[in-house]
Design an enzyme around this catalytic site. Structure first.
Site, short mmCIF file in Angstrom:
data_model
loop_
_atom_site.label_atom_id
_atom_site.label_comp_id
_atom_site.label_asym_id
_atom_site.label_seq_id
_atom_site.Cartn_x
_atom_site.Cartn_y
_atom_site.Cartn_z
NE ARG A 449 -4.41 2.19 -6.81
CZ ARG A 449 -4.41 1.39 -7.87
NH1 ARG A 449 -5.02 1.76 -8.99
NH2 ARG A 449 -3.81 0.21 -7.83
CE1 TYR A 450 -9.25 0.25 -6.04
CE2 TYR A 450 -9.80 2.18 -4.72
CZ TYR A 450 -9.21 0.93 -4.84
OH TYR A 450 -8.56 0.38 -3.77
NE ARG A 453 -14.87 1.90 -6.24
CZ ARG A 453 -14.25 0.98 -6.98
NH1 ARG A 453 -14.27 1.06 -8.28
NH2 ARG A 453 -13.60 -0.01 -6.38
CB CYS A 462 -11.81 13.41 12.88
SG CYS A 462 -11.13 12.98 11.27
CB CYS A 466 -9.45 6.79 14.79
SG CYS A 466 -11.13 7.34 14.48
CB CYS A 469 -6.56 7.66 11.61
SG CYS A 469 -6.95 8.53 10.08
NE ARG A 471 -7.54 9.17 3.15
CZ ARG A 471 -8.81 8.79 3.07
NH1 ARG A 471 -9.71 9.34 3.86
NH2 ARG A 471 -9.17 7.90 2.19
CG ASP A 630 -4.68 0.70 5.52
OD1 ASP A 630 -4.79 -0.30 4.79
OD2 ASP A 630 -5.49 1.65 5.51
CG ASP A 667 -6.40 0.07 0.58
OD1 ASP A 667 -6.05 -0.01 -0.62
OD2 ASP A 667 -7.29 0.83 0.99
CE LYS A 674 -11.38 0.49 0.15
NZ LYS A 674 -11.01 1.62 -0.72
C1 PLP Z 1 -11.74 2.64 -0.76
C2 PLP Z 1 -11.64 3.61 -1.83
C3 PLP Z 1 -12.66 3.80 -2.75
C4 PLP Z 1 -13.97 3.05 -2.68
O1 PLP Z 1 -13.79 1.70 -2.87
P1 PLP Z 1 -15.02 0.70 -2.82
O2 PLP Z 1 -14.34 -0.64 -2.86
O3 PLP Z 1 -15.86 0.99 -3.99
O4 PLP Z 1 -15.74 0.95 -1.56
C5 PLP Z 1 -12.48 4.72 -3.75
N1 PLP Z 1 -11.33 5.41 -3.87
C6 PLP Z 1 -10.32 5.23 -3.02
C7 PLP Z 1 -9.07 6.00 -3.22
C8 PLP Z 1 -10.42 4.32 -1.96
O5 PLP Z 1 -9.42 4.16 -1.11
S1 SF4 Z 2 -10.36 7.03 10.91
FE1 SF4 Z 2 -9.18 8.90 10.59
S2 SF4 Z 2 -10.35 10.10 9.15
FE2 SF4 Z 2 -11.71 8.54 9.96
S3 SF4 Z 2 -12.72 9.52 11.67
FE3 SF4 Z 2 -10.97 8.46 12.50
S4 SF4 Z 2 -9.37 10.00 12.53
FE4 SF4 Z 2 -10.95 10.76 11.18
#
Ligand code: PLP
Ligand code: SF4
Length: 709
Positions: A449-450, A453, A462, A466, A469, A471, A630, A667, A674
């Site tokens: 996305r960025y 990175r 996991c 959580c 979560c 995801r 989120d 986000d 972010k």
């Molecule tokens: C959060 C995230 C990152 C890392 O972001 P930082 O601001 O550098 O910590 C990289 N890729 C994705 C898809 C993210 O959601």
């Molecule tokens: S937030 Fe989601 S991905 Fe992260 S440890 Fe908890 S359940 Fe797993």
């Protein structure tokens, strides 16, 4: 405060399973079981003379109370087994069994016999491959390897009758060629065979404990016309005639008294001559005149629970664990006192992360307090758990469940882990994937996305699922399995995109993988030259601190610069276990960050958030992000308004150490990315009621948000 660790150093099991090597594996298993039962953390590794530095690092990291040295074979031969002792001496740790000198001396049977003869102790005459030695015409000789224990290389054809010394030397050389190892010939003593187990006594290096004498008997051999030889087959090949017709016995024969006394005396004399420690087995043959002859000295012999030394101990009334305790004590380590000094809650199986994973709570009735507790807390919930967990799976480690406050119906730990019917409510603006990760995923398991990175998803599992979560759409389900191939392909993408300098391992939780798998992934990423930083996002320090084993830390620090971000959301998540896990990571030079989620009723009070942040920095963890919850489906009961988040931040900024204050970020929906919600960004806004908030993401795209929603 961690459980004391005991290391087991063993032979390399190379897949080619010669029976005596399989035995070494069984030894590791038996010993591991016994030590775990005593309450120790057990870690084992094969000895590799080409990885001494790694071994020393490992020991430095694990700080074991003791090393059980079970190494008998190095690179296919006993001749180098003593190197294990030398390395352990270098590491300066106490270890069981013989020292390097004793091992090196006794592994060489010719050297052993030379010293025995020199000390005036009876050992049969021998002839070496060079022709040196004593040849007695007419006497049978047994041709055997110089360096192997455990009857390796000894078969019926090893017994030879030679007409001359030259003949015998030729036979020795032929046999050496066949076996691929140096051999010699020893005059064969036709008679009885004794195998004596002997162990050191604490504080009495010269006065060993000679255990009950064991005689090898070969019923049926003479009828079959076979000489009474303890061959490799007799020892190891369960289907052979020899194995079926040989056994050991503790039964003395009438009139054995003087012979037995003599054997004990010779055993003690050998112990002193070879400066033995730990436990050894000494072999005797007894001739027709009842004269015992010393044949060989075997240091650190096998201690599987069915082998000679444990059997001799058992005959003396000492069980396997009792034997382990004695061996450790003789090496200078009093195991019971180590367990006694350890806090009760950190000993036993629950300290083992695999145990924690295996014993996770997957349904409501297994929660602490049981169904009664749930009913008493919130009757509706209890009934809803199965319905909710059918959509969003539930798993709680016994460790994390032990942090629940059973007297608090709103327990902040419990709320993060136990399904709530509110998760099934979809509120306006919520979707499964508001960050549009799927859209930014060029390959399965990779989110780009960025610009510089990527997020590499290496597991969908996991330790605890959580409830908040982001995801939820993918964790714990089986539909989106991540395989070694998906990950390799994703790393291929990283390799091709030179702009990627920061790789974030995420999931699920990357530390759900076994160490070996994790090491393989990290190795593959580290091999990409443009990747500068590796990050791991994991909740293990919070939900399963036992996962942060010394071995794991040792593994991670090979991949520096490696950063680790975790997710503490409440001060009550700090325990002796989690603090020890964080200390292990920090001590390994791993920079630690924390990404909390702002959760209504859990950490949105200024005093709770402040306590959390202070706990973090006290444990060398830098508060990195505080996420606005989120807009993921079913999280509305956890979400505060943006205004509440900004008000909370105002109570922190300037009121406590600058590095204790995280960035409050959102986000943005529709994959906006972010974006910080710092007070400064909003300075131009008059935050009084019902307003739209104007935000620009890192790409300059404008987003409007309602700060009171
Ligand atoms: C959060 C995230 C990152 C890392 O972001 P930082 O601001 O550098 O910590 C990289 N890729 C994705 C898809 C993210 O959601
Ligand atoms: S937030 Fe989601 S991905 Fe992260 S440890 Fe908890 S359940 Fe797993």
């Amino acid at each position: 405060m961690i459980r004391r660790t005991i290391l087991i150093l063993h032979d390399a099991f190379d897949g080619k399973t010669r029976e005596d090597l399989v035995d070494n594996r069984l030894e590791v298993e038996a010993l591991t079981g016994s030590l775990k039962q005593l309450g120790f953390q057990v870690s084992s590794r094969p000895f590799d003379p080409h990885q001494v530095q790694e071994l020393l690092d490992w020991i430095r990291q694990l700080k074991p109370a003791l090393v059980f040295n079970l190494v008998e074979v190095v690179e296919g031969s006993g001749a180098k087994a003593h190197l294990s002792c030398e390395c352990l001496d270098l590491a300066g740790v106490p270890y069981t069994g013989a020292d390097a000198w004793s091992m090196q001396t006794t592994v060489d049977k010719v050297l052993t016999k030379t010293l025995l003869a020199g000390a005036g102790l009876p050992t049969p005459e021998w002839v070496e491959a060079s022709g040196a030695g004593v040849f007695l015409p007419g006497e049978p000789y047994l041709v055997k390897p110089v360096f192997e224990d455990g009857s390796v290389g000894i078969a019926m054809e090893s017994l030879v009758h030679s007409n001359s010394c030259e003949d015998l030397v030729a036979t020795i050389r032929r046999r050496a060629d066949i076996l691929g190892t140096p051999c010699f010939a020893e005059r064969f003593i036709d008679g009885r065979e004794f195998n004596i187990s002997v162990a050191g006594q604490v504080g009495q290096p010269d006065q060993p404990d000679v255990l009950p004498l064991v005689e090898m008997v070969f019923p049926g051999y003479s009828d079959a016309g076979l000489p009474a030889i303890n061959t490799f087959n007799a020892k190891w090949s369960k289907t052979s005639f020899e194995h079926k017709h040989s056994k050991w016995t503790f039964e003395p024969r009438p009139g054995d008294g003087p012979l037995r006394e003599q054997i004990v005396r010779l055993t003690e004399a050998s112990w002193r001559l070879f400066r033995l420690r730990g436990y050894s087995r000494i072999e005797f043959r007894v001739d027709q005149d009842n004269q015992p002859w010393l044949i060989e000295v075997n240091t650190n012999p096998c201690i599987t629970d069915t082998s000679g030394v444990p059997a001799a101990y058992a005959h003396a009334g000492v069980d396997f664990t009792g034997m382990v305790l004695r061996i450790a004590a003789e090496a200078g380590v009093d195991l019971p006192s180590l367990v006694k000094d350890a806090p009760a809650d950190i000993v036993g199986e629950s300290g083992d992360w695999h145990w924690q994973i295996k014993n996770r709570i997957r349904q409501g009735v297994d929660l602490p307090g049981g169904p009664g507790y749930l009913e008493q807390v919130r009757q509706a919930d209890a009934a809803a758990i199965p319905a909710v967990s059918a959509v969003f799976p539930m798993a709680v480690t016994p460790y994390y469940a032990s942090l629940f406050d059973l007297s608090n119906s709103n327990c902040p730990i419990r709320r993060q882990a136990v399904p709530d019917p509110a998760e099934l409510i979809v509120s306006p603006g919520e979707t499964d994937d508001p960050l549009e990760e799927e859209r930014h995923s060029p390959l399965p398991g990779l989110i780009h996305r960025y610009p510089d990175r990527v997020l590499l998803l290496v597991s969908t599992e996991c330790a605890v699922y959580c409830r908040h979560c982001s995801r939820k759409r993918m964790v714990g389900g089986s539909q989106q399995a991540i395989t070694a191939e998906t990950t390799s392909r994703a790393i291929g993408y990283i390799r091709e995109h030179r702009e990627i300098r920061d790789v974030l391992l995420s999931g699920g939780d990357p530390l759900m993988l076994q160490d070996e798998r994790l090491a393989a992934i990290l190795t593959e990423i580290r091999a990409v030259s443009h990747v500068e930083v590796i990050r791991i996002g994991t909740r293990m320090p919070v939900v399963l601190p036992q996962r942060i084993t010394p071995e794991l830390v040792c593994l991670l620090q090979r991949f520096h610069p490696l950063w680790l971000n975790t997710q503490f959301n409440h001060p009550a998540e700090f325990t002796p276990e989690s603090e020890a896990a964080l200390a292990r990571l920090a001590n390994a030079g791993i920079p630690l960050g924390n990404q909390s989620v702002l959760l209504k009723g859990i950490n949105d009070k200024p005093e709770t958030m402040r306590a959390l942040l202070h706990k973090l920095v006290k444990n060398r963890v830098r508060p990195y992000y505080l996420y606005h919850c989120d807009y993921v489906r079913g999280l509305s009961h956890f979400r505060t308004s943006i205004r509440a988040g900004l008000d909370l931040l105002k109570t922190l900024q300037g009121h406590t150490s600058g590095f204790a204050v995280p960035s409050y970020v959102i986000d943005l929906p529709e994959g906006g990315g972010k974006t910080p919600l710092h007070a400064a960004h909003l300075a131009h806004l008059n935050l009084t009621g019902g307003e739209q908030l104007d935000l620009h993401n890192f790409e300059g795209i404008r987003f409007e948000l309602n700060i009171d929603a």
